[in-house]
Design an enzyme around this catalytic site. Structure first.
Site, PDB file in Angstrom:
ATOM      1  N   ASP A   6      24.823  69.999  43.556  1.00 29.35           N
ATOM      2  CA  ASP A   6      25.654  69.316  42.565  1.00 29.35           C
ATOM      3  C   ASP A   6      24.850  68.810  41.379  1.00 29.35           C
ATOM      4  O   ASP A   6      23.665  68.503  41.485  1.00 29.35           O
ATOM      5  CB  ASP A   6      26.421  68.158  43.209  1.00 29.35           C
ATOM      6  CG  ASP A   6      25.519  67.151  43.908  1.00 29.35           C
ATOM      7  OD1 ASP A   6      24.561  67.581  44.593  1.00 29.35           O
ATOM      8  OD2 ASP A   6      25.752  65.939  43.776  1.00 29.35           O
ATOM      9  N   GLU A  35      25.234  65.474  46.834  1.00 32.01           N
ATOM     10  CA  GLU A  35      24.067  64.639  47.146  1.00 32.01           C
ATOM     11  C   GLU A  35      24.025  63.420  46.228  1.00 32.01           C
ATOM     12  O   GLU A  35      23.663  62.318  46.649  1.00 32.01           O
ATOM     13  CB  GLU A  35      22.776  65.452  46.989  1.00 32.01           C
ATOM     14  CG  GLU A  35      21.530  64.756  47.528  1.00 32.01           C
ATOM     15  CD  GLU A  35      20.983  63.650  46.631  1.00 32.01           C
ATOM     16  OE1 GLU A  35      20.512  62.623  47.146  1.00 32.01           O
ATOM     17  OE2 GLU A  35      21.039  63.809  45.390  1.00 32.01           O
ATOM     18  N   GLU A  36      24.426  63.627  44.965  1.00 31.36           N
ATOM     19  CA  GLU A  36      24.399  62.515  44.016  1.00 31.36           C
ATOM     20  C   GLU A  36      25.388  61.417  44.391  1.00 31.36           C
ATOM     21  O   GLU A  36      25.225  60.266  43.989  1.00 31.36           O
ATOM     22  CB  GLU A  36      24.683  63.017  42.596  1.00 31.36           C
ATOM     23  CG  GLU A  36      23.648  63.973  42.036  1.00 31.36           C
ATOM     24  CD  GLU A  36      22.277  63.335  41.844  1.00 31.36           C
ATOM     25  OE1 GLU A  36      22.169  62.096  41.958  1.00 31.36           O
ATOM     26  OE2 GLU A  36      21.314  64.069  41.577  1.00 31.36           O
ATOM     27  N   HIS A  69      17.691  62.366  35.881  1.00 26.94           N
ATOM     28  CA  HIS A  69      18.955  61.817  35.387  1.00 26.94           C
ATOM     29  C   HIS A  69      18.945  61.581  33.882  1.00 26.94           C
ATOM     30  O   HIS A  69      19.928  61.136  33.312  1.00 26.94           O
ATOM     31  CB  HIS A  69      19.371  60.539  36.118  1.00 26.94           C
ATOM     32  CG  HIS A  69      19.654  60.736  37.571  1.00 26.94           C
ATOM     33  ND1 HIS A  69      20.499  59.929  38.302  1.00 26.94           N
ATOM     34  CD2 HIS A  69      19.209  61.664  38.453  1.00 26.94           C
ATOM     35  CE1 HIS A  69      20.559  60.334  39.557  1.00 26.94           C
ATOM     36  NE2 HIS A  69      19.759  61.399  39.668  1.00 26.94           N
TER      37      HIS A  69
END
Length: 395
Positions: free
Chosen positions: A77, A135-136, A364
């Protein structure tokens, strides 16, 4: 098998797959096109696969084997970030970007899968390939880890590419391993304060939620530090404070949100208990109604020492000058920890940041980028480990 030679044969494909995924990011569990791409590649490799989990593809090499089962995991993701790298293969989707390396993780696992499938007759055991979503969100691993399929796994491996802030002292291309506590929990807390509003000129008529919020922030940082050893890593951060709509009006309510990071379950319990005690006491003393919620997300990443030792030995066969031990645990989190609660395994790291505008940017960030030159090292280590553990020539 000459692992490096075989991995390098698929390196061009690895880069091509990664770039395709980078251009077409998807979020959370909504990974329809990503899952389709992965599933089609596994079909090409002759690997049995299915999508019986939301936002995931599970593949098997030697599915009928009754031997040892090794699971290899890659997350898929992206993040709700607008890319600013200027790369030729930058995201084509506004407001979405692979800003944490999961595009590489997916492509690396595909590369490992292709090589292992081509040499499946040399393997005396089963390989479970986990292409995982969300996962995020910290939740993508839960359903898979709780499944009957995963209950049959003996060991599980995963890796993270890029450059976490703590890695600045490692050289480019370093492979970094840890045989114990490695990454932290990623718990969340919310605090809702209900006081009494008043005009700013008459604070005596109020129960001021902004003052109460200030007490909470200050007291939490001070008192928790006095209840936990300074040698025990703990992070408590407030990321949101929201209250009021006018400069001269004391509002009625305030909201705070934050995160805690710990490495050991006992410390996690102490932190939650301390927060409840401190916040409850402040509310009682200052006459406000406070609702405190502590949300436990995934646990800390605690690698199995024996698996890590074996994994490092495999890595040293291929990259003897690039293998390093982690100097100190990371306070960032990873939901690979959920697998490690169920089965022994190890999560390792590749140091491969790429400069944008002359600078290295953190995960990020809209300018986060990775150096593709080192991507092949991750599938090489995974394949070498599989061959060392369940290759027929090891019997």
């Amino acid at each position: 098998m000459d692992v490096l030679s075989e991995i390098k044969k698929v390196n061009d494909d690895l880069i091509k797959w990664r770039r395709h995924l980078h251009e077409n990011p998807e979020l959370g569990f909504d990974l329809e096109n990503t899952c389709k791409f992965v599933s089609e590649k596994l079909d090409e490799f002759g690997i049995e696969n299915h999508r019986n989990f939301k936002g995931a593809v599970i593949g098997y090499i030697n599915p009928e084997s009754t031997g040892k089962v090794i699971a290899l995991r890659g997350d898929m993701d992206a993040l709700p970030v607008n890319e600013e790298t200027g790369l030729e293969f930058a995201s084509k989707v506004e407001g979405r970007m692979h800003a944490c390396g999961h595009d590489a993780h997916t492509a690396q696992l595909l590369a490992a899968a292709k090589v292992l499938a081509e040499h499946k007759d040399e393997i005396d055991g089963k390989i479970m390939l986990i292409f995982q979503g969300a996962e995020e969100l910290g939740t993508g691993s839960i359903e898979i880890a709780d499944s009957e399929e995963f209950s049959k796994v003996d060991e599980v491996l995963g890796c993270h590419d890029g450059n976490l802030a703590e890695f600045s002292s490692y050289p480019q291309g370093a492979l970094i391993f840890s045989g114990g506590p490695t990454m932290a929990t990623m718990d969340k807390f919310t605090i809702d304060i209900e006081g009494r509003g008043a005009h700013g000129s008459q604070p005596e008529n109020s129960i001021d939620p902004i003052v109460i919020a200030s007490y909470i922030v200050t007291n939490v940082q001070e008192k928790v530090a006095r209840e936990i050893s300074p040698l025990e890593p703990v992070v408590i951060s407030f990321g949101l404070i929201n209250s009021g709509k006018a400069f001269n009006i004391i509002p009625e309510t305030a909201q705070l949100e934050g995160t805690t990071r710990t490495l050991r379950p006992e410390t996690r319990d102490i932190v939650e208990k301390s927060l409840r005690k401190i916040i409850g006491g402040i509310g009682q003393t200052l006459r406000a109604r406070i609702e405190f919620n502590y949300i436990r997300k995934h646990p800390s990443v605690i690698n199995n020492p024996k698996v890590t030792e074996k994994l490092m030995a495999s890595a040293k066969k291929l990259f003897p000058e690039k293998v390093y031990e982690l100097k100190k645990p990371l306070m960032s989190g990873e939901d690979f920890s959920v697998y490690l609660e169920k089965k022994p395994g190890s999560f390792f790291f590749l140091m491969n940041p790429k400069k944008i505008d002359g600078k290295i940017f953190a995960h990020h960030s809209p300018k986060f980028a990775m150096d593709e030159e080192y991507f092949y090292q991750v599938p090489a280590v995974m394949v070498q480990y599989v061959m060392d553990e369940i290759g027929k020539n090891q019997k």
